[in-house]
Write a protein that holds these residues in place. Structure first.
Motif, PDB file in Angstrom:
ATOM      1  N   ASP A  19      12.232  14.791 144.581  1.00 43.03           N
ATOM      2  CA  ASP A  19      12.316  14.437 143.313  1.00 43.03           C
ATOM      3  C   ASP A  19      12.994  15.807 142.504  1.00 43.03           C
ATOM      4  O   ASP A  19      12.806  16.292 141.214  1.00 43.03           O
ATOM      5  CB  ASP A  19      10.854  14.400 142.288  1.00 43.03           C
ATOM      6  CG  ASP A  19      10.125  15.554 142.460  1.00 43.03           C
ATOM      7  OD1 ASP A  19      10.145  16.644 143.256  1.00 43.03           O
ATOM      8  OD2 ASP A  19       8.954  15.380 141.716  1.00 43.03           O
ATOM      9  N   VAL A  20      13.566  16.771 143.536  1.00 41.05           N
ATOM     10  CA  VAL A  20      14.094  18.003 142.977  1.00 41.05           C
ATOM     11  C   VAL A  20      15.481  18.056 144.071  1.00 41.05           C
ATOM     12  O   VAL A  20      15.364  17.675 145.011  1.00 41.05           O
ATOM     13  CB  VAL A  20      13.184  19.088 143.160  1.00 41.05           C
ATOM     14  CG1 VAL A  20      13.971  20.530 142.850  1.00 41.05           C
ATOM     15  CG2 VAL A  20      12.231  19.243 142.031  1.00 41.05           C
ATOM     16  N   LEU A  59      14.956  15.098 134.412  1.00 43.96           N
ATOM     17  CA  LEU A  59      13.684  15.507 133.596  1.00 43.96           C
ATOM     18  C   LEU A  59      13.927  17.047 133.222  1.00 43.96           C
ATOM     19  O   LEU A  59      13.472  17.303 131.919  1.00 43.96           O
ATOM     20  CB  LEU A  59      12.473  15.282 134.293  1.00 43.96           C
ATOM     21  CG  LEU A  59      12.105  14.116 135.005  1.00 43.96           C
ATOM     22  CD1 LEU A  59      10.967  14.101 135.738  1.00 43.96           C
ATOM     23  CD2 LEU A  59      11.712  13.032 133.587  1.00 43.96           C
ATOM     24  N   SER A  60      14.565  17.657 134.048  1.00 42.95           N
ATOM     25  CA  SER A  60      14.676  19.091 133.720  1.00 42.95           C
ATOM     26  C   SER A  60      15.868  19.914 134.463  1.00 42.95           C
ATOM     27  O   SER A  60      16.209  19.206 135.776  1.00 42.95           O
ATOM     28  CB  SER A  60      13.630  19.908 133.823  1.00 42.95           C
ATOM     29  OG  SER A  60      13.317  20.148 135.213  1.00 42.95           O
ATOM     30  N   ARG A  84       9.272  19.218 147.640  1.00 37.88           N
ATOM     31  CA  ARG A  84       9.936  18.458 146.572  1.00 37.88           C
ATOM     32  C   ARG A  84      11.469  18.091 146.638  1.00 37.88           C
ATOM     33  O   ARG A  84      11.989  17.137 146.284  1.00 37.88           O
ATOM     34  CB  ARG A  84       9.823  19.308 145.279  1.00 37.88           C
ATOM     35  CG  ARG A  84       8.313  19.290 144.784  1.00 37.88           C
ATOM     36  CD  ARG A  84       8.111  19.909 143.412  1.00 37.88           C
ATOM     37  NE  ARG A  84       8.596  18.879 142.647  1.00 37.88           N
ATOM     38  CZ  ARG A  84       8.648  19.076 141.234  1.00 37.88           C
ATOM     39  NH1 ARG A  84       8.390  20.419 140.779  1.00 37.88           N
ATOM     40  NH2 ARG A  84       9.178  17.876 140.274  1.00 37.88           N
ATOM     41  N   GLU A  85      12.175  18.961 147.599  1.00 36.20           N
ATOM     42  CA  GLU A  85      13.552  18.739 148.015  1.00 36.20           C
ATOM     43  C   GLU A  85      13.681  17.436 149.131  1.00 36.20           C
ATOM     44  O   GLU A  85      14.825  17.377 149.512  1.00 36.20           O
ATOM     45  CB  GLU A  85      14.226  20.048 148.591  1.00 36.20           C
ATOM     46  CG  GLU A  85      14.604  20.856 147.529  1.00 36.20           C
ATOM     47  CD  GLU A  85      15.930  20.616 146.799  1.00 36.20           C
ATOM     48  OE1 GLU A  85      16.645  19.812 147.296  1.00 36.20           O
ATOM     49  OE2 GLU A  85      16.398  21.542 146.038  1.00 36.20           O
ATOM     50  N   GLY A  86      12.511  17.359 149.788  1.00 39.81           N
ATOM     51  CA  GLY A  86      12.378  16.284 150.674  1.00 39.81           C
ATOM     52  C   GLY A  86      12.386  16.934 152.136  1.00 39.81           C
ATOM     53  O   GLY A  86      12.770  16.182 153.132  1.00 39.81           O
ATOM     54  N   ILE A 114      17.667  20.792 139.647  1.00 46.62           N
ATOM     55  CA  ILE A 114      17.556  19.532 138.811  1.00 46.62           C
ATOM     56  C   ILE A 114      16.279  18.637 139.338  1.00 46.62           C
ATOM     57  O   ILE A 114      16.199  18.401 140.497  1.00 46.62           O
ATOM     58  CB  ILE A 114      18.937  18.623 138.867  1.00 46.62           C
ATOM     59  CG1 ILE A 114      19.992  19.483 138.736  1.00 46.62           C
ATOM     60  CG2 ILE A 114      18.618  17.359 138.172  1.00 46.62           C
ATOM     61  CD1 ILE A 114      21.193  18.905 139.236  1.00 46.62           C
ATOM     62  N   GLU A 115      15.302  18.375 138.128  1.00 46.54           N
ATOM     63  CA  GLU A 115      14.192  17.850 138.590  1.00 46.54           C
ATOM     64  C   GLU A 115      14.543  16.231 137.789  1.00 46.54           C
ATOM     65  O   GLU A 115      15.095  16.042 136.843  1.00 46.54           O
ATOM     66  CB  GLU A 115      12.907  18.120 137.798  1.00 46.54           C
ATOM     67  CG  GLU A 115      11.633  17.670 138.135  1.00 46.54           C
ATOM     68  CD  GLU A 115      10.503  18.220 137.614  1.00 46.54           C
ATOM     69  OE1 GLU A 115       9.352  17.573 137.556  1.00 46.54           O
ATOM     70  OE2 GLU A 115      10.546  19.415 136.968  1.00 46.54           O
ATOM     71  N   PHE A 116      14.109  15.144 138.454  1.00 43.50           N
ATOM     72  CA  PHE A 116      14.473  13.841 138.240  1.00 43.50           C
ATOM     73  C   PHE A 116      13.439  12.917 138.750  1.00 43.50           C
ATOM     74  O   PHE A 116      12.518  13.143 139.404  1.00 43.50           O
ATOM     75  CB  PHE A 116      15.770  13.462 139.022  1.00 43.50           C
ATOM     76  CG  PHE A 116      15.667  13.512 140.522  1.00 43.50           C
ATOM     77  CD1 PHE A 116      15.449  12.321 141.026  1.00 43.50           C
ATOM     78  CD2 PHE A 116      16.209  14.562 141.192  1.00 43.50           C
ATOM     79  CE1 PHE A 116      15.355  12.296 142.414  1.00 43.50           C
ATOM     80  CE2 PHE A 116      16.154  14.439 142.755  1.00 43.50           C
ATOM     81  CZ  PHE A 116      15.764  13.448 143.197  1.00 43.50           C
ATOM     82  N   GLU A 117      13.453  11.855 138.047  1.00 47.92           N
ATOM     83  CA  GLU A 117      12.601  10.669 138.413  1.00 47.92           C
ATOM     84  C   GLU A 117      13.248   9.332 138.604  1.00 47.92           C
ATOM     85  O   GLU A 117      14.738   9.218 137.907  1.00 47.92           O
ATOM     86  CB  GLU A 117      11.501  10.562 137.181  1.00 47.92           C
ATOM     87  CG  GLU A 117      12.029   9.878 135.996  1.00 47.92           C
ATOM     88  CD  GLU A 117      10.979   9.886 134.852  1.00 47.92           C
ATOM     89  OE1 GLU A 117       9.833  10.037 135.328  1.00 47.92           O
ATOM     90  OE2 GLU A 117      11.341   9.557 133.777  1.00 47.92           O
TER      91      GLU A 117
END
Length: 120
Positions: A19-20, A59-60, A84-86, A114-117
């Motif tokens: 998610d990042v 998101l941000s 969070r990067e996987g 970049i944070e996302f959903e």
């Protein structure tokens, strides 16, 4: 809708464990923007088509040094961010080295975090 490639992290995207993302570029992206996550956006062979993963909502967005992930005074930040990067099995230092090699930059390079959903 713009495409954002996740060529190196396709599986974590499908697993929904990422998610990042960090990018050199995408400077005009802002919270609320929606882009299409794709497997590969450039270097497609003749007849090859873009494979969509799913749309993501931003998101941000913030600019930071890629080296922030290996800050010895805040090691927990890098550990959380690689997850969070996987890359849950990768160390922050390994992540930064791979990022810098693939982007031809140094660990003081400014990147876009970049944070996302997923858009459902």
């Amino acid at each position: 809708m713009r495409n954002m490639s996740f060529m190196l992290t396709t599986q974590p995207m499908y697993d929904r464990t990422k998610d990042v993302t960090r990018r050199i570029g995408w400077w005009n992206l802002k919270p609320g923007d929606v882009v299409m996550a794709v497997e590969k956006g450039m270097g497609l062979k003749k007849g090859e088509k873009v494979k969509r993963i799913y749309p993501i909502r931003i998101l941000s967005v913030r600019v930071e040094s890629i080296g922030r992930m290996i800050n010895p005074y805040k090691p927990e930040y890098g550990k959380e961010e690689v997850i969070r990067e996987g890359f849950p099995k990768m160390s922050p230092r390994e992540f930064v080295e791979i990022f810098c090699k693939s982007h031809k930059c140094k660990d003081n390079a400014q990147v876009n975090r970049i944070e996302f959903e997923e858009v459902r």
